[in-house]
Design an enzyme around this catalytic site. Structure first.
Site, PDB file in Angstrom:
ATOM      1  N   GLU A 101       0.631  -1.295   0.219  1.00  9.69           N
ATOM      2  CA  GLU A 101       0.032   0.145   0.022  1.00  9.69           C
ATOM      3  C   GLU A 101       1.026   1.303  -0.037  1.00  9.69           C
ATOM      4  O   GLU A 101       0.538   2.152  -0.559  1.00  9.69           O
ATOM      5  CB  GLU A 101      -1.044  -0.042   1.280  1.00  9.69           C
TER       6      GLU A 101
ATOM      7  N   HIS B 277       8.599 -26.418  -0.839  1.00 12.56           N
ATOM      8  CA  HIS B 277       7.906 -27.398  -1.444  1.00 12.56           C
ATOM      9  C   HIS B 277       6.763 -27.112  -2.586  1.00 12.56           C
ATOM     10  O   HIS B 277       5.986 -27.796  -2.918  1.00 12.56           O
ATOM     11  CB  HIS B 277       7.676 -28.376  -0.623  1.00 12.56           C
TER      12      HIS B 277
ATOM     13  N   LYS C 158     -14.169  -0.330  -3.723  1.00 11.95           N
ATOM     14  CA  LYS C 158     -15.392   0.341  -2.706  1.00 11.95           C
ATOM     15  C   LYS C 158     -16.341   0.933  -3.574  1.00 11.95           C
ATOM     16  O   LYS C 158     -17.627   0.696  -3.364  1.00 11.95           O
ATOM     17  CB  LYS C 158     -14.665   1.188  -1.782  1.00 11.95           C
TER      18      LYS C 158
HETATM   19  O1  PA5 Z   1      -3.283   1.160   5.776  1.00 17.65           O
HETATM   20  C1  PA5 Z   1      -4.534   1.568   5.575  1.00 17.65           C
HETATM   21  O2  PA5 Z   1      -4.720   2.835   5.906  1.00 17.65           O
HETATM   22  C2  PA5 Z   1      -5.742   0.582   5.331  1.00 17.65           C
HETATM   23  O3  PA5 Z   1      -5.375  -0.631   4.985  1.00 17.65           O
HETATM   24  C3  PA5 Z   1      -6.614   0.812   6.577  1.00 17.65           C
HETATM   25  O4  PA5 Z   1      -5.987   0.111   7.588  1.00 17.65           O
HETATM   26  C4  PA5 Z   1      -7.861  -0.076   6.144  1.00 17.65           C
HETATM   27  O5  PA5 Z   1      -8.414   0.244   4.744  1.00 17.65           O
HETATM   28  C5  PA5 Z   1      -8.952  -0.204   7.301  1.00 17.65           C
HETATM   29  O6  PA5 Z   1      -9.400   1.139   7.392  1.00 17.65           O
HETATM   30  P1  PA5 Z   1     -10.185   1.686   8.490  1.00 17.65           P
HETATM   31  O7  PA5 Z   1      -9.341   1.757   9.880  1.00 17.65           O
HETATM   32  O8  PA5 Z   1     -10.560   3.157   8.050  1.00 17.65           O
HETATM   33  O9  PA5 Z   1     -11.444   0.991   8.728  1.00 17.65           O
END
Ligand code: PA5
Length: 447
Positions: free
Chosen positions: A288, A309, A423
């Site tokens: 990310e 393996h 989303k």
């Molecule tokens: O690293 C990030 O920001 C994302 O992976 C969020 O943690 C994830 O999308 C969950 O979001 P939220 O905590 O707003 O529910």
């Protein structure tokens, strides 16, 4: 002292020294950008000095809540997705006995929800909880993410029916934004105990906030040692951006120099199955943070010797765009000695008297030599033992290294705009109010 070390000699032979030196000069300036909050995404640097600034009051409050919950719950459900659960799960699974099926040594068994939308998963979870004493935390920084919101609706309903509204409220802890979001409003109305995800800490950098610390404390692990480990790494790395001193800089430089030579996939390797979720946390942190603007190293993970393996063949002889980063652990916590066998029908007597870890270490060494010989560069990060201190060091090390790496790549390591695309489509398909235009558009695509 428990100390993290990094070894890059088995990667250096694949790198152009001139490109490494150029990156070394760049990182000096990227480190200044980070320190002076001048780089991209600098509103999200709350993690940078978190280990050294976290307040004792907050730690004590988390410990008190953990003690209260541990008294009443055999199971504790952590509801969250992505950065809102992976850090806690990485640490808890790394430190736990994988065969402890139920409450052991007064530690509640930690379960996870809100990290998928599987009906069968939730059905089975609710069925288990029908007959168990449990409590939960719902963690969402935005307070609006669908997966945890849905799981929470189901579990809140379950808890309220099981214990009544008042006791249910006493068994729920919400961790969310200080003021915004549906979860903050709900928690306020219901009177839940709450913790704040700081504004300037993104989900995947939040393990050392209540997001990670509360579940880890409830699982029975020492959050102060974890923070101390991170603090040691923070102090080491803030002394200099030179790769000779700063292991996060050396790691960031090496992987970026490898990328420049066409190594586009990094596989995080362990030889300790309890580190499997550490791989998952790392994959999210790196994927990310770096994968944007059509740039970035693809982060993959493998658990050896199991995956030797399955993935071993590809790693040894497939496309040569892979490099490995090994998390090596010097010593296990326990000893299992291989017995002698009079008949020796399995031919294993040459190992009699040795401990299992000796065989694991030789597998590790043999693998890294074979993979390097096969054209796969290898970076080795070594810790003494898997414990709170070393995990704290690793967490901070990888967080800082991905910030350096993102800046070297020229991206903002602290946002995740790409996560919104699925989303939007899901809301359009579900007919969420406010998404009417998207619903029309997506329906056309489906005709
Ligand atoms: O690293 C990030 O920001 C994302 O992976 C969020 O943690 C994830 O999308 C969950 O979001 P939220 O905590 O707003 O529910």
């Amino acid at each position: 002292m428990n100390k993290l070390s990094i070894e890059t000699t088995r990667a250096q032979e694949f790198i152009d020294q001139s490109s490494f030196e150029k990156l070394e000069k760049e990182i000096y300036y990227k480190n200044i950008d980070l320190d002076q909050k001048k780089g991209r995404g600098s509103d999200y640097l709350g993690w940078h000095h978190l280990p050294s600034t976290i307040s004792t009051d907050l730690i004590n409050d988390i410990k008190a809540t953990a003690a209260r919950i541990r008294k009443k719950a055999n199971y504790f459900v952590v509801i969250g997705i992505g950065g809102s659960y992976l850090g806690a799960r990485a640490v808890i699974e790394a430190l736990s006995n994988p065969f402890a099926a139920y409450k052991t040594d007064d530690n509640p068994k930690i379960l996870y929800a809100g990290q998928n939308l599987s009906e069968d998963y939730l059905y089975n979870l609710l069925q288990l909880l029908d007959n168990e004493d449990y409590a939960l935390t719902v963690i969402s920084k935005s307070g609006t993410t669908t997966e945890p919101a849905l799981a929470f609706r189901l579990l809140k309903d379950h808890l309220e029916k099981k214990y009544g509204e008042e006791e249910a409220a006493d068994r729920i802890i919400a961790i969310t934004d200080a003021s915004k979001g549906a979860l903050r409003n709900l928690a306020g109305q219901k009177g839940y105990k709450t913790y704040i995800v700081p504004d300037d800490v993104g989900g995947r950098f939040s393990v050392l906030t209540p997001v990670g610390l509360l579940p880890i404390a409830i699982a029975g692990f020492d959050i102060e040692l974890l923070i101390d480990g991170a603090k040691k790494m923070e102090s080491l790395c803030s002394s200099s951006a030179s790769p000779k001193v700063n292991p996060a800089a050396l790691y960031a430089l090496t992987r970026n120099a490898l990328l420049k030579k066409g190594y586009t996939v990094e596989i995080l390797i362990n030889f300790s199955p309890t580190l499997m979720y550490f791989n998952e946390w790392w994959k999210q942190l790196y994927g990310e943070s770096e994968g944007k603007e059509h740039k970035g190293i693809f982060p993959a993970g493998a658990n050896f010797t199991t995956d030797l393996h399955s993935m071993g063949q590809y790693i040894q002889e497939g496309q040569r765009n892979l490099f490995e980063t090994l998390i090596a652990v010097k010593s296990p916590k326990n000893k299992v000695i291989i017995p002698n066998d009079k008949q020796n029908l399995d031919g294993l007597n040459y190992l009699s008297g040795k401990n299992v870890e000796y065989v694991n270490q030789m597998a590790q060494l043999g693998t890294s030599i074979a993979h390097v010989d096969g054209g796969v560069p290898n970076i080795k990060i070594e810790i003494d033992q898997i414990n709170e201190d070393s995990l704290g060091q690793l967490i901070y090390f990888f967080e800082l290294a991905v910030a350096y790496s993102g800046y070297l790549l020229g991206v903002n390591p602290f946002d995740q705009p790409g996560v919104e695309a699925y989303k939007r489509n899901m809301f359009a398909l579900l007919g969420k109010p406010g998404f009417e235009k998207e619903t029309k558009e997506i329906r056309k695509k489906l005709q």
